[in-house]
Design a protein around this motif. Sequence first.
Motif, short mmCIF file in Angstrom:
data_model
loop_
_atom_site.label_atom_id
_atom_site.label_comp_id
_atom_site.label_asym_id
_atom_site.label_seq_id
_atom_site.Cartn_x
_atom_site.Cartn_y
_atom_site.Cartn_z
N SER A 1 0.83 -1.20 0.00
CA SER A 1 0.00 0.00 0.00
C SER A 1 0.87 1.26 0.00
O SER A 1 0.58 2.24 -0.72
N ALA A 2 1.93 1.24 0.80
CA ALA A 2 2.83 2.41 0.84
C ALA A 2 3.50 2.63 -0.50
O ALA A 2 3.65 3.78 -0.96
N ILE A 3 3.89 1.55 -1.16
CA ILE A 3 4.52 1.66 -2.48
C ILE A 3 3.54 2.22 -3.50
O ILE A 3 3.88 3.09 -4.32
N SER A 4 2.29 1.74 -3.47
CA SER A 4 1.29 2.25 -4.40
C SER A 4 1.13 3.77 -4.25
O SER A 4 1.05 4.51 -5.24
N GLU A 5 1.09 4.23 -3.02
CA GLU A 5 0.91 5.66 -2.77
C GLU A 5 2.13 6.47 -3.24
O GLU A 5 1.97 7.55 -3.82
N LYS A 6 3.34 5.95 -2.99
CA LYS A 6 4.54 6.65 -3.44
C LYS A 6 4.60 6.72 -4.97
O LYS A 6 5.00 7.74 -5.55
N ILE A 7 4.19 5.64 -5.62
CA ILE A 7 4.21 5.62 -7.08
C ILE A 7 3.17 6.58 -7.66
O ILE A 7 3.42 7.27 -8.65
N THR A 8 2.01 6.64 -7.05
CA THR A 8 0.99 7.57 -7.50
C THR A 8 1.52 9.00 -7.46
O THR A 8 1.33 9.78 -8.40
N ALA A 9 2.21 9.36 -6.38
CA ALA A 9 2.80 10.69 -6.27
C ALA A 9 3.88 10.90 -7.32
O ALA A 9 4.00 11.97 -7.92
N SER A 10 4.67 9.85 -7.57
CA SER A 10 5.73 9.94 -8.57
C SER A 10 5.15 10.18 -9.97
O SER A 10 5.68 11.00 -10.74
N ALA B 1 -4.92 -8.10 -1.19
CA ALA B 1 -4.41 -7.43 -2.38
C ALA B 1 -5.39 -6.35 -2.85
O ALA B 1 -4.98 -5.26 -3.25
N ASN B 2 -6.68 -6.65 -2.80
CA ASN B 2 -7.68 -5.68 -3.26
C ASN B 2 -7.75 -4.45 -2.36
O ASN B 2 -8.29 -3.42 -2.76
N ALA B 3 -7.20 -4.56 -1.14
CA ALA B 3 -7.16 -3.41 -0.24
C ALA B 3 -6.01 -2.45 -0.56
O ALA B 3 -5.97 -1.33 -0.05
N VAL B 4 -5.08 -2.89 -1.42
CA VAL B 4 -3.98 -2.02 -1.84
C VAL B 4 -4.54 -1.00 -2.82
O VAL B 4 -5.18 -1.37 -3.82
N PRO B 5 -4.35 0.30 -2.57
CA PRO B 5 -4.95 1.33 -3.44
C PRO B 5 -4.60 1.14 -4.91
O PRO B 5 -3.43 1.09 -5.28
N GLY B 6 -5.63 0.98 -5.73
CA GLY B 6 -5.46 0.89 -7.17
C GLY B 6 -5.22 -0.50 -7.71
O GLY B 6 -5.10 -0.68 -8.93
N PHE B 7 -5.16 -1.51 -6.84
CA PHE B 7 -4.81 -2.84 -7.33
C PHE B 7 -5.95 -3.51 -8.09
O PHE B 7 -7.09 -3.54 -7.62
N LYS B 8 -5.61 -4.07 -9.23
CA LYS B 8 -6.49 -4.94 -9.99
C LYS B 8 -5.65 -6.12 -10.47
O LYS B 8 -4.57 -5.92 -11.04
N PRO B 9 -6.10 -7.35 -10.25
CA PRO B 9 -5.30 -8.50 -10.67
C PRO B 9 -5.11 -8.51 -12.18
O PRO B 9 -6.01 -8.15 -12.94
#
Length: 279
Positions: free
Chosen positions: A66-75, A141-149
């Motif tokens: 989840s933290a990685i997803s948020e950092k990547i969104t900002a990037s 996995a679905n709780a990770v922001p933006g995740f879709k399998p």
Amino acid sequence: MKLTIILAPYDSGYYHGGCGRGPDAIVAGGLVEELTLHGHDVIVVDIGEIGNEQGREISTGFAVCSAISEKITASRKDGRLPVVLCGNCLTAVGAVAGESADSIVWADQHGDLNTPETSTYGFLDGMALATVIGLCWRPMANAVPGFKPLEASRCMLVDARDLDAGERHTLEGLPILHGTCAEAPGLADRLAAAGGHRTHLHIDLDIHDPEVLQANRYAWPGGPNPDELRESMRDVAASLPVVGITISAYDPAFDAKGDVPPAVGRLLVDVLDALRKKA
């Protein structure tokens, strides 16, 4: 290119333990200087210490995602390509989520295709790719922001030579592209034809032949040398719309001469050069 190097220094729920020491070691080994020398605009961010002090592998592993997803969104908002240095392969779940990736190249000596039902050891990282394609750990996995399998048909597994019986059975039943490092450029053309428009590139450093470059304790005979991997991944990047990269599983305790960090620098320089030529 504008890059964000994102550090996720965790291994099996533990902060800066085992392969969790790898991200800092790679940066200390001159990665930023190498990329800057080749004309890249680089910033480094660290997700910091998250989760709880008890080091629960599963909950902390997905908190890292989840933290990685948020950092990547900002990037992405800043127009930067994310390059994640991480201890665990599971972190790719967060990268895929943050990048809105719809396809993946998974370069690893392991298949990481076990599930809780097939795993002999219960090792979460051995289920990492299975999680990415929706075979297990779906609620977390679905709780990770933006995740879709991702669809299995848009998954390319490179040089997975250490497969157990359960993983082989899974591979036989799914349309995953699977081949050696030398075959990867040809497989990339097939992956492109499958319709992926946003490809994540995941490289586990134990893909290397341990007789030439050993990244961690999971040594298995065979695999490419650093030059062969670089050439293969450069050609893959030239064929596919890569939107982010994860580099995982470096434990400095198994690299007494410090050979891995400069090899990572050369690998990323070649991959990014291929991407820059397409831009």
